[in-house]
Design an enzyme around this catalytic site. Structure first.
Site, mmCIF file in Angstrom:
data_model
loop_
_atom_site.group_PDB
_atom_site.id
_atom_site.type_symbol
_atom_site.label_atom_id
_atom_site.label_comp_id
_atom_site.label_asym_id
_atom_site.label_seq_id
_atom_site.Cartn_x
_atom_site.Cartn_y
_atom_site.Cartn_z
ATOM 1 C CE LYS A 22 49.741 63.348 2.911
ATOM 2 N NZ LYS A 22 49.188 62.001 2.925
ATOM 3 C CG ASN A 23 47.317 61.971 -0.538
ATOM 4 O OD1 ASN A 23 48.138 61.747 0.348
ATOM 5 N ND2 ASN A 23 45.981 62.536 -0.365
ATOM 6 N NE ARG A 92 44.808 55.034 7.100
ATOM 7 C CZ ARG A 92 44.138 53.855 7.668
ATOM 8 N NH1 ARG A 92 44.055 53.630 8.863
ATOM 9 N NH2 ARG A 92 43.527 53.132 6.625
ATOM 10 C CB CYS A 116 43.376 57.556 11.490
ATOM 11 S SG CYS A 116 42.036 58.292 10.689
ATOM 12 N NE ARG A 121 41.647 56.734 6.572
ATOM 13 C CZ ARG A 121 42.738 57.751 6.156
ATOM 14 N NH1 ARG A 121 43.341 58.620 6.954
ATOM 15 N NH2 ARG A 121 42.889 57.782 4.769
ATOM 16 N N PRO A 122 38.825 51.209 7.088
ATOM 17 C CG PRO A 122 36.878 50.493 6.262
ATOM 18 C CD PRO A 122 37.650 51.729 7.039
ATOM 19 C CG ASP A 305 42.562 64.787 2.179
ATOM 20 O OD1 ASP A 305 41.936 64.026 3.018
ATOM 21 O OD2 ASP A 305 43.321 63.951 1.349
ATOM 22 N NE ARG A 397 51.160 61.854 8.186
ATOM 23 C CZ ARG A 397 50.228 61.680 7.845
ATOM 24 N NH1 ARG A 397 48.978 61.731 8.803
ATOM 25 N NH2 ARG A 397 49.816 60.919 6.716
HETATM 26 C C1 UD1 Z 1 43.114 58.647 0.532
HETATM 27 C C2 UD1 Z 1 44.169 59.870 0.708
HETATM 28 C C3 UD1 Z 1 43.510 60.818 1.847
HETATM 29 C C4 UD1 Z 1 41.834 61.112 1.364
HETATM 30 C C5 UD1 Z 1 41.078 59.846 1.026
HETATM 31 C C6 UD1 Z 1 39.899 60.130 0.501
HETATM 32 C C7 UD1 Z 1 46.103 59.007 0.400
HETATM 33 C C8 UD1 Z 1 47.553 58.588 1.028
HETATM 34 N N1 UD1 Z 1 45.363 59.242 1.393
HETATM 35 O O1 UD1 Z 1 43.377 57.872 1.702
HETATM 36 O O2 UD1 Z 1 44.195 61.873 2.116
HETATM 37 O O3 UD1 Z 1 41.362 61.653 2.558
HETATM 38 O O4 UD1 Z 1 41.972 59.045 0.009
HETATM 39 O O5 UD1 Z 1 39.833 60.778 -0.561
HETATM 40 O O6 UD1 Z 1 46.272 59.113 -0.691
HETATM 41 N N2 UD1 Z 1 37.249 52.290 2.442
HETATM 42 C C9 UD1 Z 1 36.590 50.946 2.703
HETATM 43 N N3 UD1 Z 1 37.333 50.027 2.612
HETATM 44 C C10 UD1 Z 1 38.637 50.182 2.142
HETATM 45 C C11 UD1 Z 1 39.164 51.267 1.879
HETATM 46 C C12 UD1 Z 1 38.458 52.408 2.155
HETATM 47 O O7 UD1 Z 1 35.557 50.964 3.276
HETATM 48 O O8 UD1 Z 1 39.215 48.960 2.189
HETATM 49 C C13 UD1 Z 1 36.211 53.527 2.411
HETATM 50 C C14 UD1 Z 1 36.727 54.385 3.633
HETATM 51 O O9 UD1 Z 1 36.357 54.229 4.833
HETATM 52 C C15 UD1 Z 1 36.127 55.799 3.037
HETATM 53 C C16 UD1 Z 1 36.280 55.497 1.634
HETATM 54 O O10 UD1 Z 1 36.445 54.313 1.568
HETATM 55 O O11 UD1 Z 1 35.029 56.031 3.521
HETATM 56 C C17 UD1 Z 1 37.373 56.428 0.761
HETATM 57 O O12 UD1 Z 1 38.572 55.949 1.401
HETATM 58 P P1 UD1 Z 1 39.809 55.887 0.459
HETATM 59 O O13 UD1 Z 1 39.641 56.515 -0.943
HETATM 60 O O14 UD1 Z 1 40.351 54.305 0.537
HETATM 61 O O15 UD1 Z 1 41.116 56.586 1.419
HETATM 62 P P2 UD1 Z 1 42.535 56.285 1.330
HETATM 63 O O16 UD1 Z 1 43.075 55.696 0.135
HETATM 64 O O17 UD1 Z 1 42.731 55.498 2.564
#
Ligand code: UD1
Length: 418
Positions: A22-23, A92, A116, A121-122, A305, A397
């Protein structure tokens, strides 16, 4: 809203094939927007998130056709630039269209995803990274309003903390930016690596794939993508945890063992016998699982995950386990539900302390998010009596026909429409 009714306990045994990730498929679908013409993505899983993303691409003017695991995305007439709130709030990952739209159309209007189930989740890194490429970005009435009237230009950006989504988004934008972009502390999750490879095959000039530093020499246009989705390491890990928790033995086929090192290490530490072949893994559970200490970290560390599913397994371990989530310190919505099944879990900040019990008892529980639902189903399989898992739309999902595949392994599980 469907629910699952599970009769436990059961011992899972047999072979199951792992589907496409999925990801990995969602960013590839977004990347199709970078080119004009028909992109072809293979090994596409039949998931609710994939259908939601198809809806989003269609809203943007693309024509999509998913048949037999092959998705065709034709962007010949894709002129749209808006990802509306109604879609983004259910998925998202819709934010993945931001970078490609900016790069290919010069502007984008994407709803802010919001929080979420397990906290905020910034998306600040997505926005900051794109600003470094010359994008002008404002927030207006819940929408990210982005534009690059003169096109994007090269920049330098460091992701802190490491972010899968931000790396993918900024990388896609940089592929078409003018000049050489340097991206530091990039996520190296396999889902990012496969995106970078697909972009490179489509004509992008990217160096450092698979490392934390990506150097991107922008090109004016890309060819349509043609790529196969990698096997879902989280789905594989979930079945591995199911084997462990039910005292069973499961062989997974069609998986990429190298992506599963961290999960394999944890299962071995719990006393499971894990055998790997080229694209297959067999997990056999011991008489009783041993307790473990698990800390989630960016890849190649143990994935957040998989935290909930392994926690479900530790509830029956012979001793006390510690599960710390450094990626999402609040990702413990499943704890209260596992307690309803008789698990003994206490929370101490970002650490769950799991005191192994002799047996779980079936009960009605509520799924709160995708991976939490998986954990509750696994616990329900091991629990004595009937477990009802409500709100299973979360699981649809990210897992294709999970109940049928579990039933084929010997689970007594059925879907009931409410
Ligand atoms: C992706 C995965 C999700 C997984 C996560 C962590 C998808 C669709 N989703 O989510 O299943 O749980 O990676 O492996 O692929 N952060 C910030 N600022 C940002 C973005 C992220 O501070 O702009 C922080 C988040 O709060 C978190 C960390 O970075 O603590 C990692 O998040 P991130 O890798 O971005 O997760 P996603 O890409 O949303």
């Amino acid at each position: 809203m469907d629910r699952f009714v599970i009769e436990g306990p059961c011992r899972l045994e047999g072979t199951v094939r792992v589907g496409g990730a999925k990801n990995a498929v969602l960013p590839l679908m977004a990347a199709a927007l970078l080119a004009r013409g028909e992109s072809i993505i293979e090994n596409v899983p039949d998931l609710r998130d994939v259908h939601t993303f198809i809806k989003l691409l269609e809203l943007l003017g693309a024509r999509c056709d998913l048949a037999g695991g092959t998705l065709r995305v034709d962007t010949a007439r894709a002129e749209g630039v808006e990802a509306p709130y109604d879609l983004v709030r259910t998925m998202r990952a819709s934010i993945y269209v931001l970078g490609p739209l900016l790069a290919a159309r010069g502007r984008a209007r994407v709803s802010l995803p919001g929080g979420c189930a397990w906290g905020p989740r910034p998306v600040n890194l997505h926005l900051e990274g794109l600003r470094q490429l010359g994008a002008e970005i404002d927030l207006e009435r819940g929408y990210i309003m982005a534009s690059a009237p003169q096109g994007l230009r090269a920049g330098r950006f460091r992701f802190e903390p490491s972010s899968v989504g931000a790396t993918a988004n900024v990388l896609m934008a940089a592929a078409l930016a003018d000049g050489t972009t340097e991206l530091l502390n990039c996520a190296i999750e396999p889902e990012v690596t496969v995106l970078a490879e697909a972009l490179r095959e489509a004509g992008a000039r990217i160096e450092g794939i698979g490392t934390n530093t990506l150097t991107v020499d922008g090109v004016p246009r890309l060819r349509p993508l043609r790529h196969a989705v990698i096997p879902d390491r989280i789905e594989a890990g979930t079945f591995m945890a199911a084997a462990a928790l039910t005292g069973g033995r499961i062989t997974l086929t069609g998986c990429r063992c190298a992506h599963l090192d961290a999960c394999i290490a944890v299962l071995k530490a719990m006393g499971c016998d894990v055998e790997t072949a080229e694209d297959a893994i067999t997990v056999a559970a011991p008489g009783r699982l041993a307790p473990v200490e698990v800390v989630t970290r960016p890849y190649p560390g143990f994935p957040t995950d998989m935290q909930a599913q392994i926690m479900a397994a530790t509830t029956l371990a012979a001793g006390t386990s510690f599960m710390t989530d450094t990626i999402y310190p609040d990702r413990f919505m499943h704890v209260a539900e596992l307690r309803r099944l008789g698990a003994d879990v206490r929370l101490d900040g970002a650490t769950a302390i799991v005191f192994g019990v002799e047996r779980l008892q079936g009960a009605p529980v509520m799924a709160t998010d995708l991976r939490a639902s998986a954990a509750l189903i696994l616990a329900g399989l091991a629990a004595h009596g009937e477990t009802i898992v409500r709100r299973v739309y979360h699981i649809d999902r990210g897992y294709e026909r999970i109940e049928r595949r579990l039933a084929q392994l010997g689970a007594r599980i059925r879907r009931v429409a409410e």
